[in-house]
Design an enzyme around this catalytic site. Structure first.
Site, PDB file in Angstrom:
ATOM      1  N   GLY A  64      25.844 100.682  37.387  1.00 38.10           N
ATOM      2  CA  GLY A  64      26.821 101.683  36.958  1.00 38.10           C
ATOM      3  C   GLY A  64      26.145 102.769  36.146  1.00 38.10           C
ATOM      4  O   GLY A  64      25.107 102.527  35.513  1.00 38.10           O
ATOM      5  N   GLN A  69      25.453 109.503  30.276  1.00 33.43           N
ATOM      6  CA  GLN A  69      24.076 108.989  30.237  1.00 33.43           C
ATOM      7  C   GLN A  69      23.057 109.958  30.821  1.00 33.43           C
ATOM      8  O   GLN A  69      21.864 109.836  30.565  1.00 33.43           O
ATOM      9  CB  GLN A  69      23.989 107.647  30.989  1.00 33.43           C
ATOM     10  CG  GLN A  69      24.737 106.529  30.304  1.00 33.43           C
ATOM     11  CD  GLN A  69      24.735 105.281  31.155  1.00 33.43           C
ATOM     12  OE1 GLN A  69      25.549 105.124  32.045  1.00 33.43           O
ATOM     13  NE2 GLN A  69      23.785 104.380  30.908  1.00 33.43           N
ATOM     14  N   CYS A 110      22.252  97.768  30.001  1.00 37.16           N
ATOM     15  CA  CYS A 110      22.610  99.181  30.113  1.00 37.16           C
ATOM     16  C   CYS A 110      21.343  99.989  30.394  1.00 37.16           C
ATOM     17  O   CYS A 110      20.311  99.743  29.768  1.00 37.16           O
ATOM     18  CB  CYS A 110      23.236  99.638  28.799  1.00 37.16           C
ATOM     19  SG  CYS A 110      23.700 101.374  28.786  1.00 37.16           S
ATOM     20  N   LEU A 111      21.445 100.931  31.328  1.00 42.21           N
ATOM     21  CA  LEU A 111      20.276 101.769  31.638  1.00 42.21           C
ATOM     22  C   LEU A 111      19.855 102.603  30.432  1.00 42.21           C
ATOM     23  O   LEU A 111      18.717 103.048  30.358  1.00 42.21           O
ATOM     24  CB  LEU A 111      20.578 102.675  32.838  1.00 42.21           C
ATOM     25  CG  LEU A 111      20.794 101.943  34.174  1.00 42.21           C
ATOM     26  CD1 LEU A 111      21.157 102.937  35.268  1.00 42.21           C
ATOM     27  CD2 LEU A 111      19.557 101.150  34.564  1.00 42.21           C
ATOM     28  N   HIS A 152      32.646  99.042  30.600  1.00 39.84           N
ATOM     29  CA  HIS A 152      31.367  99.431  30.000  1.00 39.84           C
ATOM     30  C   HIS A 152      31.118 100.932  30.209  1.00 39.84           C
ATOM     31  O   HIS A 152      30.771 101.651  29.269  1.00 39.84           O
ATOM     32  CB  HIS A 152      30.255  98.578  30.634  1.00 39.84           C
ATOM     33  CG  HIS A 152      28.864  98.942  30.237  1.00 39.84           C
ATOM     34  ND1 HIS A 152      28.010  98.060  29.600  1.00 39.84           N
ATOM     35  CD2 HIS A 152      28.147 100.093  30.397  1.00 39.84           C
ATOM     36  CE1 HIS A 152      26.848  98.666  29.378  1.00 39.84           C
ATOM     37  NE2 HIS A 152      26.899  99.896  29.854  1.00 39.84           N
ATOM     38  N   GLU A 153      31.347 101.400  31.450  1.00 41.32           N
ATOM     39  CA  GLU A 153      31.083 102.818  31.757  1.00 41.32           C
ATOM     40  C   GLU A 153      32.110 103.728  31.085  1.00 41.32           C
ATOM     41  O   GLU A 153      31.775 104.829  30.641  1.00 41.32           O
ATOM     42  CB  GLU A 153      31.072 103.050  33.275  1.00 41.32           C
ATOM     43  CG  GLU A 153      30.043 102.253  34.062  1.00 41.32           C
ATOM     44  CD  GLU A 153      28.625 102.367  33.533  1.00 41.32           C
ATOM     45  OE1 GLU A 153      28.279 103.412  32.944  1.00 41.32           O
ATOM     46  OE2 GLU A 153      27.860 101.399  33.689  1.00 41.32           O
ATOM     47  N   HIS A 156      31.119 104.555  27.672  1.00 44.18           N
ATOM     48  CA  HIS A 156      30.127 105.652  27.599  1.00 44.18           C
ATOM     49  C   HIS A 156      30.831 107.004  27.485  1.00 44.18           C
ATOM     50  O   HIS A 156      30.391 107.873  26.731  1.00 44.18           O
ATOM     51  CB  HIS A 156      29.241 105.670  28.847  1.00 44.18           C
ATOM     52  CG  HIS A 156      28.090 104.711  28.803  1.00 44.18           C
ATOM     53  ND1 HIS A 156      27.123 104.748  27.818  1.00 44.18           N
ATOM     54  CD2 HIS A 156      27.729 103.707  29.631  1.00 44.18           C
ATOM     55  CE1 HIS A 156      26.228 103.799  28.046  1.00 44.18           C
ATOM     56  NE2 HIS A 156      26.573 103.140  29.138  1.00 44.18           N
TER      57      HIS A 156
HETATM   58 ZN   LIG Z   1      25.582 101.548  29.977  1.00 47.45          ZN
END
Ligand SMILES: [Zn+2]
Length: 185
Positions: A64, A69, A110-111, A152-153, A156
């Protein structure tokens, strides 16, 4: 000649567009705390962003990615939780409602927080409304990993990270680890 030049240029542009890997902001970058704005009209610019974000997510690899991000502060998320990595989902201006009290714990990563996973509890049953890449509204009741990933997204987009759910001791350890790695280059 002119036609050939144009043809070559269009092939080149397609290639460049397909290969647009975006830079991912990393914790504790303060830009990750920006609240994303709703998208009034879904345009070709957004569709290009969606394609670039998918490319970036698959390349990372991740399941995701929120526009926040990649330092674009508009309400847009891409997700693919399929095993074959062939089922991209797009959520524009997502809204969520929690259907009951049940919480489920998942180990999240998480990226924007490389090489770190920890367990977070979130509502197990939610309903999501959003627009797709054409600006058409849809609704879904995601299960399991997809429900976790959407929440989660969406965090962000509100400037929130999964590490915010951890104890302050764990967050402190994480910051120390990141600082050490940055010093090591
Ligand atoms: Zn993330």
């Amino acid at each position: 000649m002119h036609c050939i030049t144009q043809y070559v240029r269009s092939i080149y542009q397609q290639f460049v567009q397909r290969m647009a890997i975006l830079d991912i902001l990393e914790y504790p970058d303060p830009r990750l705390r920006t609240k994303a704005k709703p998208i009034a009209t879904v345009t070709d610019r957004h569709r290009q962003l969606i394609d670039d974000m998918l490319e970036t997510m698959y390349d990372a690899p991740g399941i995701g990615l929120a526009a926040t991000q990649v330092n674009v502060h508009e309400q847009l998320i891409v997700i693919d939780v399929s095993e074959g990595r062939d089922t991209p989902l797009v959520f524009i201006n997502p809204g969520i409602s929690v259907l009951d009290d049940e919480l489920r714990a998942y180990e999240e990563g998480c990226l924007s927080v490389p090489d770190y996973q920890d367990t977070v509890k979130r509502p197990a049953h939610v309903k999501v409304q959003a627009l797709d890449r054409n600006g058409d509204p849809f609704e879904m009741q995601p299960d399991d990993l997809l429900a976790v990933c959407i929440q989660h997204e969406m965090d962000h987009l509100n400037g929130k990270l999964f590490v915010d759910y951890l104890s302050s001791l764990k967050r402190q350890r994480l910051r120390t680890k990141i600082a050490k790695r940055q010093r090591a280059g």
